[in-house]
Design a protein around this motif. Sequence first.
Motif, PDB file in Angstrom:
ATOM      1  N   ARG B  38       9.310 -33.755   5.246  1.00 31.31           N
ATOM      2  CA  ARG B  38       8.070 -34.426   4.867  1.00 31.31           C
ATOM      3  C   ARG B  38       8.326 -35.296   3.639  1.00 31.31           C
ATOM      4  O   ARG B  38       8.776 -34.827   2.609  1.00 31.31           O
ATOM      5  N   ASP B  39       8.044 -36.570   3.798  1.00 33.59           N
ATOM      6  CA  ASP B  39       8.254 -37.493   2.689  1.00 33.59           C
ATOM      7  C   ASP B  39       7.094 -37.401   1.720  1.00 33.59           C
ATOM      8  O   ASP B  39       6.080 -36.790   2.010  1.00 33.59           O
ATOM      9  N   ASP B  40       7.251 -38.007   0.564  1.00 37.67           N
ATOM     10  CA  ASP B  40       6.187 -37.959  -0.436  1.00 37.67           C
ATOM     11  C   ASP B  40       4.912 -38.637   0.066  1.00 37.67           C
ATOM     12  O   ASP B  40       3.817 -38.278  -0.324  1.00 37.67           O
ATOM     13  N   GLY B  42       3.771 -38.421   2.912  1.00 37.32           N
ATOM     14  CA  GLY B  42       3.124 -37.623   3.942  1.00 37.32           C
ATOM     15  C   GLY B  42       3.684 -37.830   5.342  1.00 37.32           C
ATOM     16  O   GLY B  42       3.332 -37.108   6.261  1.00 37.32           O
ATOM     17  N   ARG B  76      19.947 -26.858   3.642  1.00 44.26           N
ATOM     18  CA  ARG B  76      18.837 -26.328   2.848  1.00 44.26           C
ATOM     19  C   ARG B  76      18.011 -25.344   3.659  1.00 44.26           C
ATOM     20  O   ARG B  76      17.469 -24.382   3.121  1.00 44.26           O
ATOM     21  N   GLY B  80      17.315 -21.419   2.881  1.00 46.92           N
ATOM     22  CA  GLY B  80      15.935 -20.955   2.733  1.00 46.92           C
ATOM     23  C   GLY B  80      15.116 -21.871   1.860  1.00 46.92           C
ATOM     24  O   GLY B  80      14.003 -21.544   1.469  1.00 46.92           O
ATOM     25  N   LEU B  81      15.659 -23.037   1.534  1.00 40.97           N
ATOM     26  CA  LEU B  81      14.948 -23.967   0.653  1.00 40.97           C
ATOM     27  C   LEU B  81      14.062 -24.914   1.444  1.00 40.97           C
ATOM     28  O   LEU B  81      13.245 -25.630   0.872  1.00 40.97           O
ATOM     29  N   GLU B  82      14.250 -24.932   2.743  1.00 37.98           N
ATOM     30  CA  GLU B  82      13.491 -25.847   3.598  1.00 37.98           C
ATOM     31  C   GLU B  82      12.933 -25.008   4.741  1.00 37.98           C
ATOM     32  O   GLU B  82      13.644 -24.198   5.310  1.00 37.98           O
ATOM     33  N   PRO B  83      11.660 -25.154   5.069  1.00 39.66           N
ATOM     34  CA  PRO B  83      11.117 -24.333   6.148  1.00 39.66           C
ATOM     35  C   PRO B  83      11.652 -24.771   7.505  1.00 39.66           C
ATOM     36  O   PRO B  83      11.864 -25.961   7.744  1.00 39.66           O
ATOM     37  N   PRO B 100      13.368 -14.267   1.376  1.00 37.01           N
ATOM     38  CA  PRO B 100      13.279 -15.395   0.453  1.00 37.01           C
ATOM     39  C   PRO B 100      14.660 -15.806  -0.059  1.00 37.01           C
ATOM     40  O   PRO B 100      15.616 -15.026   0.023  1.00 37.01           O
ATOM     41  N   VAL B 101      14.714 -17.026  -0.554  1.00 34.81           N
ATOM     42  CA  VAL B 101      15.976 -17.615  -0.993  1.00 34.81           C
ATOM     43  C   VAL B 101      16.827 -16.649  -1.817  1.00 34.81           C
ATOM     44  O   VAL B 101      18.007 -16.467  -1.542  1.00 34.81           O
ATOM     45  N   LEU B 108      24.742 -21.784  -2.883  1.00 38.03           N
ATOM     46  CA  LEU B 108      24.608 -23.206  -2.581  1.00 38.03           C
ATOM     47  C   LEU B 108      25.170 -24.003  -3.749  1.00 38.03           C
ATOM     48  O   LEU B 108      24.816 -23.771  -4.893  1.00 38.03           O
ATOM     49  N   PHE B 110      25.555 -27.767  -5.308  1.00 36.25           N
ATOM     50  CA  PHE B 110      24.930 -29.072  -5.186  1.00 36.25           C
ATOM     51  C   PHE B 110      25.917 -30.201  -5.440  1.00 36.25           C
ATOM     52  O   PHE B 110      26.924 -30.030  -6.105  1.00 36.25           O
ATOM     53  N   ASP B 112      25.536 -32.678  -7.417  1.00 34.81           N
ATOM     54  CA  ASP B 112      25.686 -32.984  -8.834  1.00 34.81           C
ATOM     55  C   ASP B 112      25.689 -31.709  -9.669  1.00 34.81           C
ATOM     56  O   ASP B 112      25.261 -31.703 -10.808  1.00 34.81           O
ATOM     57  N   GLN B 114      24.159 -29.353 -10.832  1.00 30.93           N
ATOM     58  CA  GLN B 114      22.944 -28.704 -11.317  1.00 30.93           C
ATOM     59  C   GLN B 114      23.287 -27.524 -12.211  1.00 30.93           C
ATOM     60  O   GLN B 114      22.780 -26.426 -12.041  1.00 30.93           O
TER      61      GLN B 114
END
Lengths: 577, 362
Positions: B38-40, B42, B76, B80-83, B100-101, B108, B110, B112, B114
Amino acid sequence: MTAVAAARSGVVAGRGGRLLGHAGWALAVAAPLAFLGVFFALPVGTLVLRGFVADGALDLTGFTEVFSRPRTWRIIGLTLAQATVGTAISVLLGLPGAHLLYRREFRGRGVVRALVVVPFVLPTVVVGVAFRSVLSDSGPLGALGWDGTFAGVVAALVFFNYSVVVRTVGAFWVQLDRRAEDAAAALGAPPWRVFTSVTLPALTPAIASAASIVFLFCATAFGVVLVLGGTRYGTVETEIWVQTAQFLDLRAAAVLSVVQLVVVAGALLAAGRARDRRERALQMTAPERASRPPRLALRGPGRRAGDIAAVAVTGAVGVLLLALPLATVAVRSLRTPTGWGLDNYANLATTGGRNALSVTVWEATLTSLRVALDATVIAVVVGGLVALVVSRRPRARARRRAVRLLDAVFMLPLGVSAVTVGFGFLVALHRPLGLDLDLRSSPLLIPIAQAVVATPLVVRTVLPVLRAVDSRLHEAAAVLGASPARVLATVDWPVAARSLGLALGLAFAVSLGEFGATSFLARPERPTLPVVIFRLIGRPGAENLGMALAASVVLGLLTATVMSLAERLRHGSSVEI
Amino acid sequence: MAHDGSPVAPGAAPGASAHPTSATGRGLAVRDVVVHYRDDDGTVATAVDGLSLDVAPGEVVALLGPSGSGKSSLLRAIAGLEPVSAGTIAWDGADVAGTPVHRRGFGLMFQDGQLFAHRDVAGNVAYGLEMARVPVAERRARVGELLTLVGLDGFERRDVASLSGGERQRVALARSLAPRPRLLLLDEPLSALDRALRERLAGDVRAALTATGTTAVFVTHDHDEAFAVADRIAVMDLGRLLQVAAPAELWHRPASRRVAEFLGYEAFVGGSSRVGGLVGASSEALLALGPGSLRREADGPLVGTVRSTGFRRGVTELVVDVEGLGEVTVVEPSRADPAGVPGAGEAVRLGVDDDAVARVAG
């Protein structure tokens, strides 16, 4: 489902930890909402109702009556005129300052940046006293004849809001990619064309954002207008106070409060729009690409005419507008009827000439500190919770919209006048919601009112810091086994804690100097320092004026001390209004 | 050093043992998974479209595909970061949908890094161990061990802001390996680095993963990286898997023209067509030619015109328009004396290196 988990996973699991998480977030949302509901929405709502309803029926005669008075229209006109002129001048003077302090490097820049903020946190009463001593016939700028005039009021408004423009525009300016300007110059544009054709359009969102917030502050100015404007110049804000405290016309005050709400809502709407545009504009530039600003050069081959003009304007503002009033108060506080000395300070242990006060100034100072301490704790807890909730980015769209709404709701007190809050407390908190209790006698009443005023500033300080935490940092912690609660404790908290010092300082400084709400609520036997200063300048006698000046110095120093301590704790965070 | 790969991930299902002998039902099983993005604004796009994939314990699988192919979304979703909209993700036969994650025990890494800026190097590496409530002494030993593994001995007290890009990724790798995740997901971990560093680190990552016996899914858009790191490579495009195969098999037997093109093959000879000495393998199969498939031969069967010449790291590349084939890159060792290398517009004769021609399965 917790907002954190929603933001990250969307994977629902019916476990005990989750349930606890739900409860925690529900509390984090409910506690500030309840606080704001009882101590902001209820008083303000009651006030608005009072304007529309009489004896249980809709009754608009109050409006027709108040609006048929020429005095009302004059006050509304004055409010808008003062705010417009004050905003325009603040922006005009602030732009060169922003350029100088954020786009040029020179020795002592950090100190100057810190000094420029001082006026913003100074108590309004102190500023009023300071401008009066500068503009009075015997003051250094007495020859201008601005004492008690429109120009005097506007000058003081600019004094307050200059730093808002410098900081808001400067913080944006520093992140603009300078290569667009370089490109324009390489295409043959002379420096002034580069500024007008590239820089200025790029800055527009930040300028609009700063201007709308300054307009808001000017339109709701109270203490400074009350002290400087005398009887001829006032704003809707002072008029509410005058109608309540002098004419005892609560109906008219309620009607004016509604007018004030309309003005504030308009300005807030404009500010919100401008902020959105500013944030969107910033997303387009990569901050890491912004290189170090060039050094300021007023001589030699690197000198630029624009820089010289900026230095001249900023220097004049710094000396005439910012430093002179403060220095004048300090100097004149040392003048006694018989020459120079510390008599005025010695008198702070008395109740003033002809017993002008019911307590000594030192007692009032102690009251102020205690009240500010309570208010700070309340504001930081409430504001911290709000910032935490609003900084979440839930996945579900409805929830995201709810978060945005919450953000807007908690900004309302920033604009809604302190006078409306104070007046609303008086009207609404006697038997609130039909309960048989009178909150008006609670010793926590003033701290709560001040906390309502200070909370939005706390939110605006902590929120940008929390928002800056990359959501993938939360994810990194989660995949390493951190539960949502531990993500908060180990990722968000260490980051947010750095901005907490500044939030504490700001809240404390704001409550120390708070005058609008406090002037309604302070009990005669327990006044705060700003209330005492205002009372002193209203009483005749050189002794009382001297005491007012000395007390102003004390209050100003207290505020400055608090802020410099906070700055030391802040580690590079800043308030974003 | 406990390189047995046994997971101590917090909340990991007990009994998830280290090295099962059979791949059936063990390890990661992704079945018909659909992930919507889902983009910002919508709009909803399908990032992963009914994909299935198995990863055996101890195996390193590379997910290779162009950007936007849904690799990261799949990763992701596994973390578990993405449904997941449809399908199942299971570990050792147990569906992880309700986990849960932070209880999945999947690591995971990344692109960069993180890293936590408010913690030093040791604090970052120890983070997962703290979450698993590993005692301090053990934690310290494990941190030292991991830093040695990634070649950052003695970096414990360094501020992460003072590290170079390569060092940061090494710390990120050590951090994700520290809690012994039962599965490590690497999301383009080397993409942000410059080429030389990327190549060196790809080898180091492979070494670290095999030394710890870690099961891993490694997302990348770079073939060389995938070939260097993975036991098997899964080629992904538009949310689906095109082929899953060992590196050599993938290279020599791409499953489709799309896969071959993505691997860099340039020209195709299909069906019964006959070009020079080349004969289409069969009516269904396709021959794929890429850089290195053709070489200059004075009496070679193919004729072409040089379009351009280039120089790259010790080799000369000639883009030749071959009659009947189209443009193919001819690679040969570069010589100090440029004479003898044909210039643009010159005609050349070419022969075929049979081993460097891929057979595309129908």
